[in-house]
Design an enzyme around this catalytic site. Structure first.
Site, PDB file in Angstrom:
ATOM      1  N   GLU A  92      -3.132  -7.983  -1.820  1.00 30.85           N
ATOM      2  CA  GLU A  92      -3.956  -7.783  -0.626  1.00 30.85           C
ATOM      3  C   GLU A  92      -5.036  -6.742  -0.841  1.00 30.85           C
ATOM      4  OE1 GLU A  92      -0.632  -8.197   2.713  1.00 30.85           O
ATOM      5  OE2 GLU A  92      -1.719  -6.325   2.779  1.00 30.85           O
ATOM      6  N   GLY A  96       1.013  -8.100   5.255  1.00 32.80           N
ATOM      7  CA  GLY A  96       1.164  -9.289   4.425  1.00 32.80           C
ATOM      8  C   GLY A  96       2.514  -9.369   3.740  1.00 32.80           C
ATOM      9  N   VAL A 128       0.849  -1.184   0.000  1.00 34.30           N
ATOM     10  CA  VAL A 128       0.000   0.000   0.000  1.00 34.30           C
ATOM     11  C   VAL A 128       0.887   1.238   0.000  1.00 34.30           C
ATOM     12  CG1 VAL A 128      -1.863   1.147   1.241  1.00 34.30           C
ATOM     13  CG2 VAL A 128      -1.660  -1.327   1.331  1.00 34.30           C
ATOM     14  N   GLY A 129       0.433   2.300  -0.632  1.00 32.02           N
ATOM     15  CA  GLY A 129       1.154   3.562  -0.513  1.00 32.02           C
ATOM     16  C   GLY A 129       1.523   4.175  -1.839  1.00 32.02           C
ATOM     17  N   ILE A 183      10.941   0.243   5.908  1.00 34.53           N
ATOM     18  CA  ILE A 183      11.492   1.380   6.643  1.00 34.53           C
ATOM     19  C   ILE A 183      12.975   1.520   6.341  1.00 34.53           C
ATOM     20  CG2 ILE A 183      12.048   2.205   8.968  1.00 34.53           C
ATOM     21  CD1 ILE A 183       9.298   1.166   9.853  1.00 34.53           C
ATOM     22  N   LYS A 237      13.449  11.932   6.736  1.00 33.16           N
ATOM     23  CA  LYS A 237      13.646  13.116   7.585  1.00 33.16           C
ATOM     24  C   LYS A 237      14.640  14.086   6.958  1.00 33.16           C
ATOM     25  CE  LYS A 237      11.478  11.522  11.521  1.00 33.16           C
ATOM     26  NZ  LYS A 237      10.261  12.170  11.960  1.00 33.16           N
TER      27      LYS A 237
END
Lengths: 504, 504
Positions: free
Chosen positions: A294, A388, A270-271, A364, A408
């Site tokens: 998913e 998932g 997702v994203g 990440i 950042k």
């Protein structure tokens, strides 16, 4: 009444959210519908939150276990987390209030592979399920439940809960009927499990509705409320660059004869980067694509519209408000091209490995040896969860992970000497992509990977420090398979926590 | 001749190991048979090692890639590693010389899930396979290969290699014929993969022999040489204690109604603790057991003899010399109770999840949050490899890991604040067992796991320091989901490297 409740027995059970929520007892485990912000109950959780607040105001203990499909929305996770009344949460979340409850130590959170949640519940590993609260599009004359915009864990929770509450949401299009594929044998316990008969992303193997034991239904609530979908951000340059490298990689695999021209079923996390990949496919050379994933995002719908994607299988929608309206208006059209399955089918290792799904997930951070952290910030703090990504990564034809090379404003390098938490091990990660480039780690030993990851994926500002770490590690290491200097391996994260930047 | 080569065309190709080895060229990838010290070619590798040494003596570059099923023996890994002529090794090893070549940086090693090796080879991820060298019990009149004491990767290597060399070993019993189950559709690439039709550990779904393209066979070598099996050590108190906790756990699961009385198919890793578990089952209450595992060890044969185990499925033997003799003498009897499969079937996620295999594997260390390190010593040094532990752990009904609570006479705690390398993530680990006790982590969040792991599994000498770490971590952490103090999380390993002990 909305006319969506077509069974007499269920009509008798209609009540207010407050009255329904008052049935809940302290210490219960409650299984809620909901997956990536769609198909969650819209009013029951807030009513329950008010009741929990009232108990707490009287100084009374009132806490519940909250199980879902995946992430929900402020009306569910947010409302309940705010009370401090969630004792335990699984298997995935992404709500700010929920995250805060986890990271302040108010709520225990168990981060579970989405394909494992079904088996763990039915095998009795997570304890007793007192109540299932599930959103529906309608209840049929026969007392069956027509699912709404996600299926998630609903079959499992309805089967295992002592009591059931249904929210019938008239905002959901009635034309969703027929889009779902509810395969019941997946719930069998060993030794009675059988092969999952899916060989193509679009295969339909089950029924259109969820079955419930009407005697267990204690309340029906009527709602008319949109899923809390959030608009996608406009595609940025980093996302476009990452998508470009990924599509080049796929093109090269086709050229090398390793992938068919229409690829293999696509999975994407997702994203925004995932959406950029989908946008790239829209302009790209591939035809007759399929998706076994998913979540259906906006870009997937565009691909279906274009005809480049022939079918998409998922367990939920995760659409922008505009796309959600379009889906609702045209569900009768899309239900021939979209299959929504229970998450223990959409994420099943068996189907993913058999079909050779091409897995592409966000992360990440990754380390130079190919370990991936999808969940933790600086070692201790939970972001969302593994979701998932493990199901697809471990079992897909190839496993790719994507992230911008820094976060950042450059203070964080997303390529580090050692990840602060491992969600996907070096054994499972094959391709890393940042806006800097792509590192194809297939067939490489750890020391070979390190050079490739640094050169191809790290931000230029962090390449030299990473190479210096490698040199230091080779000097200090007790073995040269995965050279590490354990005294400084996590030093970049420590520096960030102390100074606000990983840069020296 | 031994009479084991019954096909005329193959007879014509019999030659010495030296002549066969002389066919190998610098830079080739060679796929060898062999899995946990059984069924590896006995004379070809040493002949090849001599040729490599001769090239090196002349100052000529000569290095090859060595692919196997899993670990082999000194005659293969040892002999070839000693030459420094292994450029790349996969997917698993446990030989001292090979390990040394990896840890001194002479050889690159890729540590791959055993169930992934087949797909990665056939998908072309590991490059071109020039040669397969496979041990056989016999060659039939039709030119088929009767496998010997392991199947491992043989089907894949024979299918994909340009050239083939067969070692026919008359030490292997001819009565092994019929014990193997060679399922060919497992080699299909997506989108042509089909469901794996195994529902019970003993199901036979394939043929008895390996098929080869006779035109690819460049040499046949005759040998008569035992597998290099090593005797098991006598069971020690720690192994007995660990086995006891594991069997109690299973008994409690039966009592709680979560497991049937005859359990579910058992998988157990290789080694003394696994053998202790099998010995415990021999004396225990469970009947009509089955096993779906990688390797048949002595204890498994004893269980079959006792009638408590009805059938065992694996990909290889790993027997003591005594048990190997017994197997050879009675293969006709055992072939009705033992099925030897290709490792991409024995370790297939699909079969393991469907049957609900009970996974129990050894480890090097676990951390308080339930992450497991199976492969690395102090961060950098490779021990053996992940083997099939990931296949069974991720997909089994339950995943258990076992180790004594300390190593090196107490200088190393096998329960640490943070593992130095993650092979099995917190998402995949459910039960930890040491001689101190068992920690059942099902349904627990990280902070809950920490207390349980320390109290139940850590050695008493290390409990207080672990609790102190938890206190420190809770003070320093940037979030309370998985509290860590990254500056000292790996400090126990650093201390060991500097002082020779983790103790303060």
């Amino acid at each position: 009444m909305s006319g969506r409740i077509r069974n007499e027995a269920f009509k008798q059970k209609v009540m207010s959210a407050h009255d329904a929520a008052a049935l809940v007892e302290n210490g219960w485990n409650v299984g809620f519908s909901g997956f990536t912000g769609s198909g969650y109950p819209k009013v029951f959780p807030e009513a329950l939150a008010a009741i929990i607040d009232a108990h707490h105001a009287k100084g009374e203990e009132f806490r519940i276990g909250v199980w879902t499909g995946a992430s929900t929305a402020p009306e569910l996770d947010g409302a309940l987390a705010r009370t401090g009344g969630i004792s335990y949460r699984a298997p995935y979340q992404s709500d700010p209030e929920m995250r805060s409850a986890i990271n302040t130590g108010v709520s225990y959170y168990q981060d579970i592979h989405l394909s494992h949640m079904g088996p763990q519940v039915s095998q009795g590993f997570l304890g007793h399920l007192n109540l299932a609260v599930v959103e529906a599009t309608a209840i049929t004359e026969d007392g069956d439940i027509v699912p709404s915009s996600s299926v998630g864990m609903n079959r499992t929770y309805l089967d295992h809960a002592d009591k059931i509450i249904i929210e019938v949401n008239s905002w959901q299009s009635e034309d969703l009927f027929g889009m779902h594929d509810i395969y019941y044998p997946i719930g069998a316990l060993p030794p009675n499990r059988v092969p999952l008969p899916i060989q193509n992303a679009g295969d339909r193997i089950g029924g259109k509705v969820l079955k419930v034991d009407a005697d267990k239904v204690v309340a029906v609530i009527e709602t008319n409320s949109a899923d809390r979908n959030t608009p996608f951000k406009a595609l940025d340059d980093d996302s476009r660059a990452i998508a470009g490298y990924f599509l080049d990689f796929l093109g090269n695999e086709v050229k090398a004869g390793r992938l068919p021209e229409n690829l293999l079923p696509l999975q994407s996390g997702v994203g925004n980067i995932a959406n950029a990949v989908l946008a790239g496919l829209l302009e790209g050379p591939f035809e007759n694509l399929t998706s076994y994933t998913e979540v259906i995002q906006d870009g997937m719908v565009d691909l279906l519209d274009s005809g480049k994607l022939t079918v998409a299988s998922a367990t939920a929608f995760s659409l922008s408000p505009t796309a959600a309206e379009k889906m609702n208006d045209n569900a009768a059209h899309y239900r021939n091209k979209i299959v929504l399955r229970p998450q223990d089918v959409s994420n099943h290792p068996e189907a993913i490995r058999r079909m050779g799904v091409i897995a592409c997930n966000g992360m990440i951070e990754a380390d130079i040896y190919g370990n991936v952290n999808s969940t933790h910030v600086m070692g201790s703090r939970m972001q969302n969860g593994i979701g998932g990504s493990g199901d697809f990564t471990r079992n897909g034809w190839v496993s790719c992970f994507v992230t911008p090379s820094t976060a950042k404003g450059g203070a964080i390098s997303c390529i580090v000497p050692m990840v602060n938490h491992v969600d996907h091990t070096e054994h499972d990660v094959q391709v890393l992509i940042t806006e800097q480039g792509l590192a194809d780690l297939r067939g490489l030993a750890p020391r070979q990977r390190a050079i490739k990851v640094i050169e191809n994926c790290a931000h230029p500002d962090y390449r030299e420090p990473l190479l210096e770490y490698v040199k230091l590690a080779e000097k200090k290491a007790n073995g040269h398979h995965t050279p590490h200097d354990l005294a400084t391996a996590l030093g970049w994260h420590v520096r960030f926590l102390e100074t606000g930047t990983m840069a020296l």
